[in-house]
Design a protein around this motif. Structure first.
Motif, PDB file in Angstrom:
ATOM      1  N   MET A   1       0.782  -1.129  -0.241  1.00 31.26           N
ATOM      2  CA  MET A   1      -0.146   0.118  -0.084  1.00 31.26           C
ATOM      3  C   MET A   1       0.996   1.482   0.107  1.00 31.26           C
ATOM      4  SD  MET A   1      -3.389   0.536   1.432  1.00 31.26           S
ATOM      5  CE  MET A   1      -4.154   0.767   2.929  1.00 31.26           C
ATOM      6  N   SER A   2       0.411   2.234  -0.924  1.00 28.05           N
ATOM      7  CA  SER A   2       1.191   3.334  -1.084  1.00 28.05           C
ATOM      8  C   SER A   2       0.829   4.264   0.145  1.00 28.05           C
ATOM      9  CB  SER A   2       1.389   3.916  -2.108  1.00 28.05           C
ATOM     10  OG  SER A   2       1.961   5.205  -2.475  1.00 28.05           O
ATOM     11  N   SER A   3       2.006   4.963   0.704  1.00 31.26           N
ATOM     12  CA  SER A   3       1.609   6.266   1.619  1.00 31.26           C
ATOM     13  C   SER A   3       1.236   7.633   0.819  1.00 31.26           C
ATOM     14  CB  SER A   3       2.773   6.440   2.562  1.00 31.26           C
ATOM     15  OG  SER A   3       3.856   6.758   1.793  1.00 31.26           O
ATOM     16  N   ARG A   4       1.221   7.527  -0.589  1.00 33.83           N
ATOM     17  CA  ARG A   4       1.279   8.655  -1.226  1.00 33.83           C
ATOM     18  C   ARG A   4      -0.298   8.955  -1.469  1.00 33.83           C
ATOM     19  NH1 ARG A   4       5.183   9.106  -6.064  1.00 33.83           N
ATOM     20  NH2 ARG A   4       5.147  11.406  -5.346  1.00 33.83           N
ATOM     21  N   ARG A   5      -0.746  10.011  -1.236  1.00 30.94           N
ATOM     22  CA  ARG A   5      -2.206  10.518  -1.665  1.00 30.94           C
ATOM     23  C   ARG A   5      -2.275  10.665  -3.035  1.00 30.94           C
ATOM     24  NH1 ARG A   5      -4.124  15.553   1.971  1.00 30.94           N
ATOM     25  NH2 ARG A   5      -5.872  14.749   0.890  1.00 30.94           N
ATOM     26  N   LYS A   6      -3.528  10.601  -3.478  1.00 30.74           N
ATOM     27  CA  LYS A   6      -3.779  10.787  -4.964  1.00 30.74           C
ATOM     28  C   LYS A   6      -3.834  12.337  -5.429  1.00 30.74           C
ATOM     29  CE  LYS A   6      -7.335   7.095  -5.672  1.00 30.74           C
ATOM     30  NZ  LYS A   6      -8.847   6.979  -5.968  1.00 30.74           N
ATOM     31  N   PRO A   7      -3.440  12.692  -6.430  1.00 28.13           N
ATOM     32  CA  PRO A   7      -3.052  14.041  -6.813  1.00 28.13           C
ATOM     33  C   PRO A   7      -4.750  14.615  -6.838  1.00 28.13           C
ATOM     34  CG  PRO A   7      -2.851  12.709  -8.719  1.00 28.13           C
ATOM     35  CD  PRO A   7      -2.901  11.695  -7.554  1.00 28.13           C
ATOM     36  N   PHE A   8      -4.580  15.879  -6.456  1.00 27.45           N
ATOM     37  CA  PHE A   8      -5.885  16.465  -6.423  1.00 27.45           C
ATOM     38  C   PHE A   8      -6.617  16.760  -7.813  1.00 27.45           C
ATOM     39  CE2 PHE A   8      -8.087  21.006  -6.566  1.00 27.45           C
ATOM     40  CZ  PHE A   8      -8.970  20.548  -5.659  1.00 27.45           C
ATOM     41  N   ARG A   9      -7.778  16.592  -8.002  1.00 27.28           N
ATOM     42  CA  ARG A   9      -8.486  16.783  -9.435  1.00 27.28           C
ATOM     43  C   ARG A   9      -9.659  17.590  -8.712  1.00 27.28           C
ATOM     44  NH1 ARG A   9      -8.617  12.454 -13.498  1.00 27.28           N
ATOM     45  NH2 ARG A   9      -9.024  14.455 -14.757  1.00 27.28           N
ATOM     46  N   SER A  10      -9.703  18.914  -9.465  1.00 28.23           N
ATOM     47  CA  SER A  10     -10.646  19.783  -9.024  1.00 28.23           C
ATOM     48  C   SER A  10     -12.039  19.227  -9.796  1.00 28.23           C
ATOM     49  CB  SER A  10     -10.472  21.064  -9.624  1.00 28.23           C
ATOM     50  OG  SER A  10     -11.311  22.078  -9.710  1.00 28.23           O
ATOM     51  N   ARG A  11     -13.158  19.452  -9.212  1.00 26.56           N
ATOM     52  CA  ARG A  11     -14.293  18.915 -10.029  1.00 26.56           C
ATOM     53  C   ARG A  11     -14.826  19.872 -11.126  1.00 26.56           C
ATOM     54  NH1 ARG A  11     -19.555  21.069  -6.757  1.00 26.56           N
ATOM     55  NH2 ARG A  11     -18.825  22.823  -5.807  1.00 26.56           N
ATOM     56  N   TRP A  12     -14.001  21.107 -11.207  1.00 25.07           N
ATOM     57  CA  TRP A  12     -14.256  22.084 -11.941  1.00 25.07           C
ATOM     58  C   TRP A  12     -13.363  22.231 -13.366  1.00 25.07           C
ATOM     59  CZ3 TRP A  12     -18.743  24.262 -10.836  1.00 25.07           C
ATOM     60  CH2 TRP A  12     -19.018  24.389  -9.730  1.00 25.07           C
ATOM     61  N   ALA A  13     -12.577  21.084 -13.241  1.00 26.20           N
ATOM     62  CA  ALA A  13     -11.479  20.950 -14.347  1.00 26.20           C
ATOM     63  C   ALA A  13     -11.886  20.553 -15.650  1.00 26.20           C
ATOM     64  CB  ALA A  13     -10.550  19.665 -13.738  1.00 26.20           C
ATOM     65  N   LYS A  14     -12.997  20.335 -15.953  1.00 26.38           N
ATOM     66  CA  LYS A  14     -13.607  20.011 -17.067  1.00 26.38           C
ATOM     67  C   LYS A  14     -13.715  21.514 -17.924  1.00 26.38           C
ATOM     68  CE  LYS A  14     -16.033  16.228 -15.291  1.00 26.38           C
ATOM     69  NZ  LYS A  14     -16.949  16.181 -14.305  1.00 26.38           N
ATOM     70  N   GLY A  15     -12.966  21.334 -18.985  1.00 26.59           N
ATOM     71  CA  GLY A  15     -13.116  22.641 -19.933  1.00 26.59           C
ATOM     72  C   GLY A  15     -12.305  23.908 -19.444  1.00 26.59           C
ATOM     73  N   ASN A  16     -12.809  24.890 -19.909  1.00 28.86           N
ATOM     74  CA  ASN A  16     -11.794  26.180 -19.838  1.00 28.86           C
ATOM     75  C   ASN A  16     -12.276  26.753 -18.474  1.00 28.86           C
ATOM     76  OD1 ASN A  16     -10.497  28.497 -20.070  1.00 28.86           O
ATOM     77  ND2 ASN A  16     -11.523  29.348 -21.951  1.00 28.86           N
ATOM     78  N   PRO A  17     -11.078  26.905 -17.738  1.00 33.88           N
ATOM     79  CA  PRO A  17     -11.484  27.482 -16.287  1.00 33.88           C
ATOM     80  C   PRO A  17     -11.801  28.826 -16.394  1.00 33.88           C
ATOM     81  CG  PRO A  17      -9.090  26.847 -16.593  1.00 33.88           C
ATOM     82  CD  PRO A  17      -9.559  26.591 -17.808  1.00 33.88           C
ATOM     83  N   LEU A  18     -11.732  29.664 -17.364  1.00 35.10           N
ATOM     84  CA  LEU A  18     -12.181  31.120 -17.495  1.00 35.10           C
ATOM     85  C   LEU A  18     -13.603  30.829 -17.639  1.00 35.10           C
ATOM     86  CD1 LEU A  18      -9.290  32.975 -19.241  1.00 35.10           C
ATOM     87  CD2 LEU A  18      -9.985  33.208 -16.634  1.00 35.10           C
ATOM     88  N   GLN A  19     -13.960  29.985 -18.642  1.00 40.36           N
ATOM     89  CA  GLN A  19     -15.423  29.730 -19.010  1.00 40.36           C
ATOM     90  C   GLN A  19     -16.190  29.279 -17.637  1.00 40.36           C
ATOM     91  OE1 GLN A  19     -15.377  27.152 -22.228  1.00 40.36           O
ATOM     92  NE2 GLN A  19     -15.839  28.871 -23.550  1.00 40.36           N
ATOM     93  N   VAL A  20     -15.686  28.396 -16.900  1.00 42.16           N
ATOM     94  CA  VAL A  20     -16.287  27.909 -15.809  1.00 42.16           C
ATOM     95  C   VAL A  20     -16.450  29.231 -14.616  1.00 42.16           C
ATOM     96  CG1 VAL A  20     -15.824  26.533 -13.711  1.00 42.16           C
ATOM     97  CG2 VAL A  20     -15.662  25.522 -15.986  1.00 42.16           C
ATOM     98  N   ILE A  21     -15.415  30.032 -14.276  1.00 40.77           N
ATOM     99  CA  ILE A  21     -15.577  31.115 -13.623  1.00 40.77           C
ATOM    100  C   ILE A  21     -16.702  32.103 -14.211  1.00 40.77           C
ATOM    101  CG2 ILE A  21     -14.415  33.088 -12.610  1.00 40.77           C
ATOM    102  CD1 ILE A  21     -11.713  31.340 -12.702  1.00 40.77           C
ATOM    103  N   ASN A  22     -16.607  32.348 -15.362  1.00 40.75           N
ATOM    104  CA  ASN A  22     -17.580  33.234 -15.852  1.00 40.75           C
ATOM    105  C   ASN A  22     -19.139  32.665 -15.814  1.00 40.75           C
ATOM    106  OD1 ASN A  22     -18.579  35.716 -17.439  1.00 40.75           O
ATOM    107  ND2 ASN A  22     -18.559  34.496 -19.066  1.00 40.75           N
TER     108      ASN A  22
END
Length: 175
Positions: A1-22
């Motif tokens: 078992m690895s002691s490393r955590r999974k990398p963070f993946r934002s739920r907003w990561a789909k698509g262009n972040p500026l469009q999501v913010i807008n």
């Protein structure tokens, strides 16, 4: 078992972040509000003139349902009495116009015209307070409520001549 955590993946990561913010962080622009309310004002003008089609009266009634849902959602509060009066005016107009079984535009009483005019102005104020994501969620709720009660739902663009039955596409993604 690895002691490393999974990398963070934002739920907003789909698509262009500026469009999501807008979409989620900014209010509707004046042009967007005008494009939404323009057809509603045209429908109101036809109702006032006594030449409204059933589709135009439906657009007015649906607008009042959306305004009620905005009020119920708590985004803009304190307008419930005005909006419910306008919805009652729409329903009374439908009742008179469909009284003979087929659509025939009827006269609109002055208090109904006044209630509709005030509600349209208040709905403009409501739209100015919303984000695009909030408006999409409210439209989804109104459509779901109408379909669950067995009513037919139409999908119309700002050109009301292109109205067609609403069909939910499975590939639509609601953010």
């Amino acid at each position: 078992m690895s002691s490393r955590r999974k990398p963070f993946r934002s739920r907003w990561a789909k698509g262009n972040p500026l469009q999501v913010i807008n979409r989620h962080g900014t209010h509707l622009t004046a042009a967007e509000v005008a494009s939404i309310i323009g057809p509603v004002r045209e429908c109101f003008a036809q109702i006032r003139a006594g030449t409204a089609t059933e589709l135009q009266a439906t657009v007015m009634h649906t607008t009042m349902l959306i305004a009620e849902e905005i009020e119920r959602g708590g985004i803009v509060r304190g307008l419930a009495e005005h909006i419910s009066t306008a919805r009652a005016a729409c329903e009374a107009y439908f009742g008179r116009s469909l009284g003979a079984g087929a659509w025939r535009p009827s006269a609109v009483h002055f208090h109904e015209l006044d209630a509709l005019a005030v509600a349209i102005d208040l709905h403009v104020y409501q739209l100015q307070q919303l984000t695009s994501a909030e408006l999409d969620e409210i439209k989804r709720k109104v459509i779901t409520r109408a379909q669950s009660s067995g009513r037919e739902v139409l999908a119309a663009d700002s050109d009301l001549g292109t109205a067609r039955p609403y069909r939910h596409r499975k590939n639509e993604v609601h953010a």
